[in-house]
Design an enzyme around this catalytic site. Structure first.
Site, short mmCIF file in Angstrom:
data_model
loop_
_atom_site.label_atom_id
_atom_site.label_comp_id
_atom_site.label_asym_id
_atom_site.label_seq_id
_atom_site.Cartn_x
_atom_site.Cartn_y
_atom_site.Cartn_z
N GLU A 1 47.18 41.98 44.49
CA GLU A 1 47.40 42.34 43.45
C GLU A 1 48.17 41.24 42.57
O GLU A 1 48.11 41.36 41.74
CB GLU A 1 48.00 43.83 43.31
CG GLU A 1 47.11 44.60 44.37
CD GLU A 1 45.91 45.43 43.57
OE1 GLU A 1 46.04 44.61 42.29
OE2 GLU A 1 45.53 46.30 44.05
N ASP B 1 34.57 45.81 47.59
CA ASP B 1 33.87 45.08 46.30
C ASP B 1 34.10 44.02 45.48
O ASP B 1 33.00 43.42 45.43
CB ASP B 1 34.55 46.71 44.90
CG ASP B 1 36.24 46.35 44.66
OD1 ASP B 1 36.66 45.68 46.17
OD2 ASP B 1 36.51 46.83 44.52
N ARG C 1 46.74 39.81 38.91
CA ARG C 1 47.30 40.12 37.39
C ARG C 1 48.20 39.05 37.49
O ARG C 1 48.72 38.59 36.10
CB ARG C 1 48.33 41.46 37.61
CG ARG C 1 47.43 42.35 38.24
CD ARG C 1 47.78 44.00 38.92
NE ARG C 1 47.02 45.36 39.22
CZ ARG C 1 46.95 46.39 39.17
NH1 ARG C 1 47.81 46.90 37.85
NH2 ARG C 1 46.39 46.92 39.99
N GLU D 1 35.86 49.08 35.43
CA GLU D 1 34.64 49.03 35.84
C GLU D 1 33.36 48.76 34.11
O GLU D 1 32.62 47.88 34.32
CB GLU D 1 34.30 49.19 36.84
CG GLU D 1 34.91 48.70 37.46
CD GLU D 1 37.09 49.39 37.81
OE1 GLU D 1 36.63 49.96 37.33
OE2 GLU D 1 37.50 48.63 38.84
C1 DMJ Z 1 42.17 46.56 38.98
O1 DMJ Z 1 42.69 45.80 39.19
C2 DMJ Z 1 41.09 45.42 39.25
O2 DMJ Z 1 40.03 45.16 38.68
C3 DMJ Z 1 40.85 45.67 40.73
O3 DMJ Z 1 39.71 44.50 41.57
C4 DMJ Z 1 39.47 46.57 41.57
N1 DMJ Z 1 40.84 47.70 40.70
C5 DMJ Z 1 41.62 47.57 39.30
C6 DMJ Z 1 40.44 48.01 37.90
O4 DMJ Z 1 39.92 49.09 38.46
#
Ligand code: DMJ
Length: 685
Positions: free
Chosen positions: A315, A448, A319, A583
């Site tokens: 994270e 994912d 970010r 998404e």
């Molecule tokens: C975000 O932090 C990123 O896109 C991550 O890959 C998946 N979760 C959240 C958004 O849904």
């Protein structure tokens, strides 16, 4: 009396014989009984005990009997019916994906996959031979239920069918396993990052001073003059949404990680001002000069990573490191690169593990790292979705240590056995470096962005790293083969999950990144059927919004493989929340850029309106909600995730903008948090 005819004779003879044998039998039974009575009580008890043991042993060994030995006349009928049901479905899938016969996706309940996991509203119990079988949880978990249908408590014949298919599947996989593995394991040729590439400055990072953020009307890259009024209105609506979100954050959560807009306070995760850092490049792109200036000021004066705090490696990378690097690339402001170097260096202890697979948590003040308290595993998507950022940090700093540690992870995962036609398990152990919790395959949470980053690293590196491409192509084939299905009624294409060979028709909203990624691959020269699949999945993600009362997608949708009741999408009560995720909007952006089909913009506009109608909080901020099916009371959750500003609003803006040079997809690649990095130039041929 006439002598008996031949017929009478035969009949008499048979009757005599029958009577004889009956009497003989009766006599034998009587003498057996006498002998039994003559035995002592101890002898009788021993014999009874022996018989009981034989019976118990027989019942227990039933499961290991080869399936063909426990044939039941009706089982094969069911198998045939299932296969027919599936074959009926195939032409549609084929025509959609334009697959050659050899690459036909397997049947929904055929020999390659097990049945859907129930109980589920989308999954109907078989009522007759024409209904495909989607039974209760597998018998494997309930050994006391093993045996012929009549002996089981529920007597459900479908279990027997499923069981045979599972056995066949396991046998098949074991048979072909070694050979397949041999084929799949290819030598790692290493990430090819040419020295001259690494010295190439990022396109917009030549100046030391930050340029002013582009204003909507008078930026260095102005919007074309013929921009329609509607386009400008939509862009302004996105800016309005951002300003509203920012106001709430500024008023009630300034300097903290997230806004809680209902209670008008803040939530803290790592204590790093996540929302500010995640939003920096969005403000730059939207041309919000004032907001950007105050955020930059905070980064310069307040942001410190010298804190005794545990942060999540993934994270923080996507970010914070991603946000800072992207903003540096857009602005050329050294402040952001300095901060990026600082946090990048502080995250490095995570890689000090026996296997070189990083720990999930790092204390950025103490320089220590550790896995979560309950396990030594890391999440697969987390350790394989930090590469774009660390590689970019190496390129900008000319310090190879960052790219080396993340390339090593990819190298290990590339060679690791346990993949299923390119699909990866969700966990990996930091001690052994092996996959754990094998057998569950999803494109949703925990896996994912592994798939997303295979493609994007390949693009970032100038399409030179063949192993990444190979793994990506193989994974897409695995997705098509094992996870892609269509609903029975509306023929919506979706990506389900495999759980120990059983297919579960469940798709996280997170999976809606996939249409965009597939389209990006096709744009970069990958097979055209990737784009076909992208178009189909995009429609499904759109329907996940459109079919809900609020016009907002649930976190998880279940799909109906039956054609019976006409309903394609079901949402379980626990899955009805919406976290303001990006998404679908992200994929709409890619789809519009590559097709110029304005329906994708219209779908995006509907979503923005729904966010405004149901999640906008008076006074400032947007909130995630608990119930997308209740228009009267969507039940606010009182949280505005930083990705709403970092990703969702940014992708809205890029979707509606006519300026194709605004983060041109041939020049930039987005990380999984929508932060943009330049694509490295390809080496000379
Ligand atoms: C975000 O932090 C990123 O896109 C991550 O890959 C998946 N979760 C959240 C958004 O849904």
């Amino acid at each position: 009396m006439y002598p008996p005819s031949r017929k009478d004779f035969i009949s008499l003879t048979l009757s005599d014989a029958h009577s004889h044998s009956y009497n003989n039998g009766k006599h034998r039974r009587q003498s057996c009984w006498r002998k039994w009575k003559q035995l002592s009580r101890l002898q009788r008890s021993l014999i009874l005990l022996l018989l009981a043991l034989i019976l118990i042993f027989g019942l227990l060994s039933y499961p290991s009997i080869p399936p063909e030995w426990k044939a039941f006349s009706d089982r094969d009928e069911w198998l045939e019916l299932n296969d027919r049901e599936v074959k009926d479905d195939l032409p549609d899938v084929l025509s959609v994906l334009d697959l050659p016969a050899a690459k036909v996706p397997p049947p929904a309940a055929g020999p390659h996959v097990g049945p859907a996991v129930g109980p589920d509203p989308a999954v109907v119990e078989p009522k007759g031979p024409n209904i495909p079988i989607f039974p209760k949880p597998p018998i494997k978990s309930f050994p006391n239920k093993r045996g012929p249908p009549g002996m089981r408590k529920d007597g459900n014949i479908s279990d027997t069918v499923v069981e045979k298919k599972q056995v066949q599947e396991v046998v098949k996989e074991e048979e072909g396993g070694e050979e397949d593995k041999e084929k799949k394991i290819v030598s790692w040729r290493g990430a090819v990052i040419q020295a001259d590439q690494a010295t190439e400055p990022p396109p917009s990072a030549n100046g030391k001073e930050a340029a002013a953020p582009p204003a909507p009307a008078d930026s260095a890259d102005p919007l074309p003059l013929d921009v329609s009024g509607r386009t400008e209105a939509r862009l302004e609506a996105v800016r309005d949404a951002f300003r509203h979100a920012w106001k709430g954050y500024k008023d009630y959560a300034w300097g903290h990680d997230e806004l809680k807009p209902i209670s008008r306070t803040f939530g803290e995760w790592f204590g790093l001002g996540l929302t500010i850092i995640d939003s920096l490049d969005t403000m730059w792109i939207l041309g919000l000069r004032e907001e950007f200036a105050e955020a930059r000021d905070w980064v310069e004066k307040e942001l410190s990573f010298d804190k005794n705090v545990d942060v999540n490696l993934f994270e923080t990378t996507i970010r914070v490191l991603g946000g800072l690097l992207s903003t540096y690339n857009l602005t050329g402001d050294q402040l952001f690169l300095d901060k990026a170097k600082d946090i990048g260096a502080r995250l490095m202890p995570a890689f000090k593990t026996p296997s070189k697979i990083p720990f999930s948590d790092v204390n950025i003040g103490k320089g220590t790292a550790h896995p979560p308290r309950w396990t030594s595993d890391s999440t697969l998507a987390e350790v394989t979705s930090i590469q774009l950022e660390f590689r970019e940090l190496s390129r900008l700093t000319q310090d190879p240590q960052y790219q080396e540690v993340v390339n090593e992870v990819m190298k290990l995962v590339h060679k690791l056995p346990g993949k299923h036609d390119g699909l990866v398990p969700m966990f990996i152990n930091t001690n052994s470096g092996q996959f754990t919790h094998k057998g569950v395959f999803t494109l949703g949470a925990r896996a994912d962005s592994y798939y997303e980053y295979l493609l994007k690293q390949w693009i970032q590196g100038g399409k030179t790293e063949d192993d990444l491409l190979e793994d990506y192509l193989q994974a897409v084939e695995g997705v098509k083969k094992h996870l892609v299905r269509q609903t029975g009624s509306g023929r919506l294409t979706f990506v389900g999950e495999l759980s120990h060979t059983r297919f579960n028709p469940k798709m996280d909203h997170l999976v809606c990144f996939l249409p965009g990624t597939l389209a990006l691959g096709a744009h970069n020269g990958l097979p055209g059927d990737h784009m076909d699949l992208a178009v189909q999945l995009m429609e499904t993600c759109h329907q996940m919004y459109k079919q809900m009362e609020t016009g907002l997608s649930p976190e998880i949708a279940h799909f109906n493989l039956q054609a019976s009741d006409g309903q394609d999408i079901f949402v379980k009560p626990a899955d009805r929340h919406n976290l303001l995720r990006p998404e679908t909007v992200e994929s709409l952006f890619y789809m519009y850029r590559f097709t110029k089909d304005t329906k994708y913009r219209d779908w995006g506009w509907d979503i923005l309106e729904s966010f405004n109608n149901h999640t906008k909080v008076p006074g400032g901020g947007y909130t995630s909600i608990n119930n997308v099916r209740d228009i009267e009371n969507p039940a606010p959750r009182d949280k505005m995730e930083s990705f709403f500003l970092g990703e969702t609003l940014k992708y809205f803006y890029l979707l509606f903008s006519d300026d194709m040079e605004l983060l041109n997809l041939d020049k930039y690649v987005f990380n999984t948090e929508a932060h943009a990095f330049p694509i490295w130039p390809s080496p000379p041929k």
